[in-house]
Structure formats: structure tokens, C-alpha cells
Design a protein around this motif. Sequence first.
Motif, PDB file in Angstrom:
ATOM      1  N   TYR A  61       5.283  25.287   1.715  1.00 22.97           N
ATOM      2  CA  TYR A  61       4.241  26.360   1.251  1.00 22.97           C
ATOM      3  C   TYR A  61       3.211  25.974   0.771  1.00 22.97           C
ATOM      4  O   TYR A  61       2.980  25.292  -0.069  1.00 22.97           O
ATOM      5  CB  TYR A  61       5.182  26.978   0.286  1.00 22.97           C
ATOM      6  CG  TYR A  61       6.397  28.043   0.745  1.00 22.97           C
ATOM      7  CD1 TYR A  61       6.527  29.163   1.065  1.00 22.97           C
ATOM      8  CD2 TYR A  61       7.703  27.099   1.122  1.00 22.97           C
ATOM      9  CE1 TYR A  61       7.658  29.901   1.424  1.00 22.97           C
ATOM     10  CE2 TYR A  61       8.990  27.685   1.431  1.00 22.97           C
ATOM     11  CZ  TYR A  61       8.607  29.177   1.640  1.00 22.97           C
ATOM     12  OH  TYR A  61       9.941  29.945   2.092  1.00 22.97           O
ATOM     13  N   LEU A  62       2.216  26.639   1.231  1.00 24.07           N
ATOM     14  CA  LEU A  62       1.005  26.607   0.639  1.00 24.07           C
ATOM     15  C   LEU A  62       0.254  28.185   0.606  1.00 24.07           C
ATOM     16  O   LEU A  62       0.335  29.043   1.373  1.00 24.07           O
ATOM     17  CB  LEU A  62      -0.203  26.037   1.632  1.00 24.07           C
ATOM     18  CG  LEU A  62      -1.659  26.107   1.407  1.00 24.07           C
ATOM     19  CD1 LEU A  62      -2.156  25.470   0.201  1.00 24.07           C
ATOM     20  CD2 LEU A  62      -2.417  25.579   2.653  1.00 24.07           C
ATOM     21  N   VAL A 117      10.432  27.905  11.190  1.00 24.18           N
ATOM     22  CA  VAL A 117       9.218  27.653  10.649  1.00 24.18           C
ATOM     23  C   VAL A 117       8.958  26.351  10.031  1.00 24.18           C
ATOM     24  O   VAL A 117      10.049  26.045   9.135  1.00 24.18           O
ATOM     25  CB  VAL A 117       8.990  28.885   9.556  1.00 24.18           C
ATOM     26  CG1 VAL A 117       7.736  28.812   9.030  1.00 24.18           C
ATOM     27  CG2 VAL A 117       8.959  30.368  10.359  1.00 24.18           C
ATOM     28  N   SER A 118       8.129  25.656  10.278  1.00 21.60           N
ATOM     29  CA  SER A 118       7.919  24.376   9.502  1.00 21.60           C
ATOM     30  C   SER A 118       7.001  24.678   8.382  1.00 21.60           C
ATOM     31  O   SER A 118       7.164  23.722   7.477  1.00 21.60           O
ATOM     32  CB  SER A 118       7.298  23.493  10.585  1.00 21.60           C
ATOM     33  OG  SER A 118       5.820  23.859  11.017  1.00 21.60           O
ATOM     34  N   GLN A 119       5.962  25.572   8.115  1.00 18.72           N
ATOM     35  CA  GLN A 119       5.078  25.696   7.397  1.00 18.72           C
ATOM     36  C   GLN A 119       4.560  27.199   7.033  1.00 18.72           C
ATOM     37  O   GLN A 119       4.699  27.806   8.195  1.00 18.72           O
ATOM     38  CB  GLN A 119       3.762  24.770   7.492  1.00 18.72           C
ATOM     39  CG  GLN A 119       4.067  23.307   7.554  1.00 18.72           C
ATOM     40  CD  GLN A 119       2.798  22.571   7.916  1.00 18.72           C
ATOM     41  OE1 GLN A 119       1.699  23.013   7.078  1.00 18.72           O
ATOM     42  NE2 GLN A 119       2.825  21.565   8.359  1.00 18.72           N
ATOM     43  N   PHE A 166      -3.700  20.633   4.894  1.00 22.59           N
ATOM     44  CA  PHE A 166      -2.090  20.786   4.419  1.00 22.59           C
ATOM     45  C   PHE A 166      -1.408  20.656   5.647  1.00 22.59           C
ATOM     46  O   PHE A 166      -0.159  19.970   5.673  1.00 22.59           O
ATOM     47  CB  PHE A 166      -2.004  22.043   3.873  1.00 22.59           C
ATOM     48  CG  PHE A 166      -0.845  22.505   3.493  1.00 22.59           C
ATOM     49  CD1 PHE A 166      -0.357  21.912   1.908  1.00 22.59           C
ATOM     50  CD2 PHE A 166       0.163  22.913   4.282  1.00 22.59           C
ATOM     51  CE1 PHE A 166       1.074  22.022   1.800  1.00 22.59           C
ATOM     52  CE2 PHE A 166       1.494  23.460   3.579  1.00 22.59           C
ATOM     53  CZ  PHE A 166       1.913  22.965   2.209  1.00 22.59           C
ATOM     54  N   ILE A 167      -1.705  21.343   6.779  1.00 18.25           N
ATOM     55  CA  ILE A 167      -0.816  21.327   7.952  1.00 18.25           C
ATOM     56  C   ILE A 167      -0.696  19.893   8.379  1.00 18.25           C
ATOM     57  O   ILE A 167       0.469  19.261   8.571  1.00 18.25           O
ATOM     58  CB  ILE A 167      -1.421  22.001   9.066  1.00 18.25           C
ATOM     59  CG1 ILE A 167      -1.300  23.614   8.888  1.00 18.25           C
ATOM     60  CG2 ILE A 167      -0.743  21.845  10.547  1.00 18.25           C
ATOM     61  CD1 ILE A 167      -2.148  24.393   9.981  1.00 18.25           C
ATOM     62  N   GLY A 186       6.886  27.060  -7.197  1.00 21.96           N
ATOM     63  CA  GLY A 186       7.651  26.099  -6.287  1.00 21.96           C
ATOM     64  C   GLY A 186       6.959  25.706  -5.123  1.00 21.96           C
ATOM     65  O   GLY A 186       7.480  25.234  -4.356  1.00 21.96           O
ATOM     66  N   ALA A 187       5.858  26.442  -4.909  1.00 22.39           N
ATOM     67  CA  ALA A 187       5.073  26.112  -3.751  1.00 22.39           C
ATOM     68  C   ALA A 187       4.708  24.850  -3.527  1.00 22.39           C
ATOM     69  O   ALA A 187       4.460  24.160  -4.585  1.00 22.39           O
ATOM     70  CB  ALA A 187       4.000  26.978  -3.578  1.00 22.39           C
TER      71      ALA A 187
END
Length: 277
Positions: A218-219, A166-168, A270-271, A239-240
Motif C-alpha cells: 500500500y502506498l 492485486v500486487s500493489q 515504490f512499484i 498500516g500502509a
Amino acid sequence: MRFASTPASTMSRGTASALVTDRRPVRSRRLFSASMAALLTTSLLGLAAQGSSAAAPQPAATTTTTATAAPHDPVIMIPGMTGRPAAMDPMKANLQANGWPASRLFTWTDSSSMTQDLAKAAEQLSAKVDQVRGQTGADKVVLATWSASTLAARYYIKNLGGADKVSQYIAFAGPQHGTTNNGCQWYVSCQQFASPNTPFLKALNSPTEVPFGDRVDYLTIRSTADYNAVPTDTAMLAGADENHLMSGPMAPSHFTIVSNSAALAKMRSFITAHEGD
């Protein structure tokens, strides 16, 4: 081309023979002269071309390189408790309209529609991620999650090897720390996020709320008009990379946040901002 003709009754044989006899030599000479002229012209042109080639340097061969942007990581869009994959169609259409190929967009949910044990849902998500990676050839995927599925996806990243795939991680209106609107506890999943102190959430949120944050971006997106994931800040993750708050008269509800144009614009930005991290 049409030629003028002379009636045979007005021309004697002798006259006709004379015309033919007189013209043949002339025609032959003209053809011979024309041929010689053409030959000489061709020879001269050939010599000139050779001289020109010898004198002028030939241009170096050029190579045209077209820069091609790397494709977006595939996006797996997952609805919340009791939700069907079609609930994510507006998000899918929005991404496609903004340049994401349809072949890299997937909607999915587990066999219980996120109503049973979210750890089991995470196991099924693991299989889905592997299937999408195999189908697309991508190393990693983006998980775009909503409500209860935000927890299953985070469990997958933390406990089932998802950090390598998972990248995002993008969470819309997730009950990350439980919810006071918890009158749905006939569902096992609702029991798991009925309060911040459930065994499921205590284990998931310790020692960090963003597992493998060095590898996964993380978003979270939350809204002051959300009356399901409450209080509002339950949807935040310490921490996101970004915790985005939507407020004001146009803030979306829990049920419209995944189709809200402003929320989707935040997800897209964001992506693209974190691709290649």
C-alpha cells in the motif's frame, strides 16, 4: 583479360603450326606439375591439420545466458468522481517513458464514472482486473487510483477477492476518512465519503485500513495543497507501507497530483521497490 594478337598476313601456316606444336607439351607438363604440387600441398596440409587436431584439445561448448528482467505487473489507472479514463493519460505516458510497455498499461473507469455506489464500481473493477490478467497473462495487477476510485479499489481488495489479484495499491488524494469539502452529495459516491462516519467508510476501515496487507503493498500520496480531500491526512491509511506527503510551494493540487512529476516518480520507485514482495 585482353591478349595481344599477331596479324595473319605476317604469319605463315607453318610458323603457326610450329608455335602450337611446341607449346602443347610444355603447357601439359606445367599443368601436370602444378596439379601434383597442389595435391601434395593439400595432403600435407590435411596431415598437419589432423596432427594439430589430435594434439590440441577442442574448446568446450559455451552457453550464453542473457538475464531478462521480469516484466512489470500491468497497471490499471483509474480516475476519480466524474473523471474520464483520458484523465490518466499523463500517468500512462510517464510510465511508458520510463520503461513500462504500453501493452501493460490500462486506463479505466466504471460505468458511472465513480459517481454512484462505490461497491458497484468495485464489482465492475473486479471484471476489469480479470480481463487485464487474461489479456496479459499476469497473475496480479497494480491499481493506481485517484480520489473516489481509491475507495472502490480498496473495497474490491477487501470484499471481492482482489487480494489474490492485486500486487500493489497506490492511492492519490483519496478521501479515505471522508472530506469536509463534501458539497457534491447529489452523487451517491460523495454521500459515501462525506464524513469519516458514513456506513460505507466505517465498514471499509474496520478492522484494518489496509486489508490483506500481508499480500498487497500500500502506498498513499497526499498533498498539503489539496483542498478537495481535506484535511490533508484524510488521504493516509494506517498500516500502509508508505504514506507520502507532498508539501511546500511546489505541492500539487487535487487535480494535478496524478500528473505531477515528483508524485509519479514516487509511484514508480515504490512499484519497482516492491516488485516480487
